[in-house]
Scaffold this active site. Sequence first.
Site, short mmCIF file in Angstrom:
data_model
loop_
_atom_site.label_atom_id
_atom_site.label_comp_id
_atom_site.label_asym_id
_atom_site.label_seq_id
_atom_site.Cartn_x
_atom_site.Cartn_y
_atom_site.Cartn_z
N HIS A 1 -0.97 17.56 -8.96
CA HIS A 1 0.04 16.22 -8.42
C HIS A 1 -1.10 14.97 -8.38
O HIS A 1 -0.88 13.93 -9.72
CB HIS A 1 0.30 16.68 -7.36
CG HIS A 1 0.67 14.99 -6.45
ND1 HIS A 1 2.31 14.76 -6.25
CD2 HIS A 1 0.17 13.53 -6.39
CE1 HIS A 1 2.01 13.39 -5.16
NE2 HIS A 1 1.09 13.19 -5.34
N GLU A 2 -2.24 15.29 -7.73
CA GLU A 2 -3.61 13.72 -8.44
C GLU A 2 -3.36 13.92 -9.92
O GLU A 2 -3.57 12.64 -10.55
CB GLU A 2 -4.47 14.35 -7.64
CG GLU A 2 -4.80 15.25 -5.88
CD GLU A 2 -3.80 13.67 -5.95
OE1 GLU A 2 -3.45 12.45 -6.06
OE2 GLU A 2 -3.28 13.62 -4.51
N HIS B 1 -0.77 11.88 -11.39
CA HIS B 1 -1.53 10.68 -10.89
C HIS B 1 -2.01 9.22 -12.31
O HIS B 1 -2.43 8.75 -12.40
CB HIS B 1 -2.26 10.35 -9.77
CG HIS B 1 -0.82 10.17 -8.62
ND1 HIS B 1 0.16 9.32 -8.98
CD2 HIS B 1 -1.42 10.46 -7.20
CE1 HIS B 1 0.55 9.57 -7.72
NE2 HIS B 1 0.11 10.50 -7.28
N TYR C 1 1.95 0.60 -7.51
CA TYR C 1 1.50 1.76 -6.88
C TYR C 1 2.61 0.87 -5.63
O TYR C 1 2.21 1.02 -4.13
CB TYR C 1 0.67 2.28 -6.47
CG TYR C 1 0.66 4.10 -5.71
CD1 TYR C 1 1.36 4.53 -5.55
CD2 TYR C 1 0.14 3.80 -4.18
CE1 TYR C 1 1.06 5.89 -5.52
CE2 TYR C 1 -0.32 5.04 -3.79
CZ TYR C 1 0.50 6.12 -4.24
OH TYR C 1 0.46 7.23 -3.76
N GLU D 1 4.31 8.28 -7.65
CA GLU D 1 4.61 9.72 -6.87
C GLU D 1 5.60 10.92 -7.16
O GLU D 1 5.36 11.73 -7.07
CB GLU D 1 5.22 9.53 -5.29
CG GLU D 1 3.91 8.77 -4.61
CD GLU D 1 2.77 9.74 -4.29
OE1 GLU D 1 2.61 10.85 -4.29
OE2 GLU D 1 1.54 9.31 -4.87
N ASP E 1 4.06 2.63 3.91
CA ASP E 1 3.83 4.23 2.75
C ASP E 1 4.30 2.75 1.94
O ASP E 1 4.97 3.64 0.58
CB ASP E 1 4.81 4.69 3.36
CG ASP E 1 5.26 5.93 1.80
OD1 ASP E 1 3.89 6.38 2.06
OD2 ASP E 1 6.35 6.25 1.50
N HIS F 1 5.79 7.39 -0.30
CA HIS F 1 6.34 9.45 -0.88
C HIS F 1 7.82 9.48 0.04
O HIS F 1 8.09 10.65 -0.69
CB HIS F 1 4.86 9.22 0.19
CG HIS F 1 4.14 9.58 0.26
ND1 HIS F 1 2.74 8.34 0.12
CD2 HIS F 1 2.93 10.44 -0.70
CE1 HIS F 1 1.69 8.41 -0.08
NE2 HIS F 1 1.70 9.86 -1.19
#
Length: 566
Positions: free
Chosen positions: A387-388, A391, A402, A411, A485, A490
């Site tokens: 996931h990271e 990004h 973002y 995301e 958020d 997310h």
Amino acid sequence: MKKLVFTLLLAAALMTGTASEWTAAVHADGSESVKQFQKYSNGKWRARVDREGTPVFVTGVLSDIGEVDTKEEALRFLEKHREYFHVNRPSRDLKLEKTEKDKLGMKHFRFRQMKEGFPVEGSVLTVHTDKKGAVRTVNGQIDQKTDDQSLNTRVAISRKAAVKVAKEAVSAPEHLFEEPVTEQVVYPSGGKGILTYKVNLNFLGKEPGNWFVYVDAKTGKVIDKYNAIMDADELKHATGVGVGVKGTRRKLNLAKDHSDRGSIFYLRDITRRPRMQDILTYDFKNRWDSRTHPLPGVLFQNKSASWKDDYHRAAVDAHYNSERVYEYFLREHDRNSIDGKGMAIVSTVHYGEDYNNAFWNGKQMTYGDGDGSYFIPLSAGLDVAAHEMTHGVTTHSAGLVYRNQPGALNEAFSDIFGALVDEANWEIGEEVMAPEAIASGRTSLRSLENPGKFQVKEEYWPYGDGSGKYPSHMDEFYDLPLHLDNGGVHVNSSIINHGAYLAGEKIGKQTLGQIYYRALTVYLTPMSDFKDARYAVIQSATDLYGEGSAEVKAVTDAFNAVGITP
């Protein structure tokens, strides 16, 4: 904060849609262009228009074979059809950002909109050609109002003053992770373009920041801001073994240095040279920030090739998982590291105390140890690492802003590739949940298969359909303000996630990965929204598997099922 105002040229494939959607494009400006497109494509060209009648995504055979093979020829094509695409002076106001050639032999000329020599923030137009040099698609984002209006280029404040204003606007600490980066850009706001300083501030702490602040170069006022922290010598090669957070035995690639003190082993994989720089894992020693030891921290070292101490476990998993994710992108997509050019992959563990998060700060991955109640050390999850790192791939490709829907896409693509790299299931974060969270029913962070089995934060409930659940359909979309958020990055990502799951169940994870990777790296642009993603994914499936294929049908049906329709 004011919202970004752009005329969006939607990154969309046009293999589906209503007849009126296509008919509207025929009546757009540039009738000579329309005639030529009909001629080249034997009438089989398609276009989608925005509410003002501007063609926003055009696909088909749009030029002669061999007409476009260089950036100069791509610009000449846009000049020829500038009335149709509503770009006043392409040769003057479009600057080539990059040219890429993909495995299908297609070339992609990505241009950035300029105004009086300054880039227009978020505005990109891409010309895609096939291997025979015929233009097949034009898509992207152009701010037409900025293009049409004059721009006041007078600067009344200095860069130094702009940085000071930006720091105050986000309550940045005195000590930053790195020196502020400033760029002068034209920022579309309130129907006009404003010359601003775009200031990037990167800092650590309990609430780390990777802020982008837009300061009016004339008045010194903050026009907009958002936080882009995306949560969640002579050395010889050696191999070693380690034990991960959950007791799993890992084989590790290490670097070994020999001195008078004996051999020292480092969590540094040097086996991929010269193709790429190293994969490195660092220790932040449970600090929040440090003037003397900033990120990434201290490279992990050991007197033995055996990494079995409890303190090593988070580092063992981060190092091993980074290698796994690198290998996935190289094997499946021929992508050499996060930037595609072999950049070093850097991970830091033991960030802060009881820190329940992991993040990509624009440079590297950073993992907290969790509080032991909700999370265990977050580096334990292969899907979290994927996931990271995704990004990072997004940062170096689509550049999705973002916040709001672009941020939710950012995301979602990270979640989707997390589930593709970790093939066990369609859950994200199931390996990093602590016993107390599992006992309460929180068995993972998010679910692509069944988003609604988990609740969102209670403060988000008034902005949704009242269920308080993660949404799986646009009817359940949370219309969150930016201060919650980042506008739902997310929360609303789960709609895109669920669509990917529905398609993946029909065509398989490997095929899904090919389609979504192409959409991310070829068609999506910084301000793409959910509809853009629909068209980008369908176009990618069409490129790879052909119009009318089972793959195109699967992704089209999936977007329809979650309410993202033409």
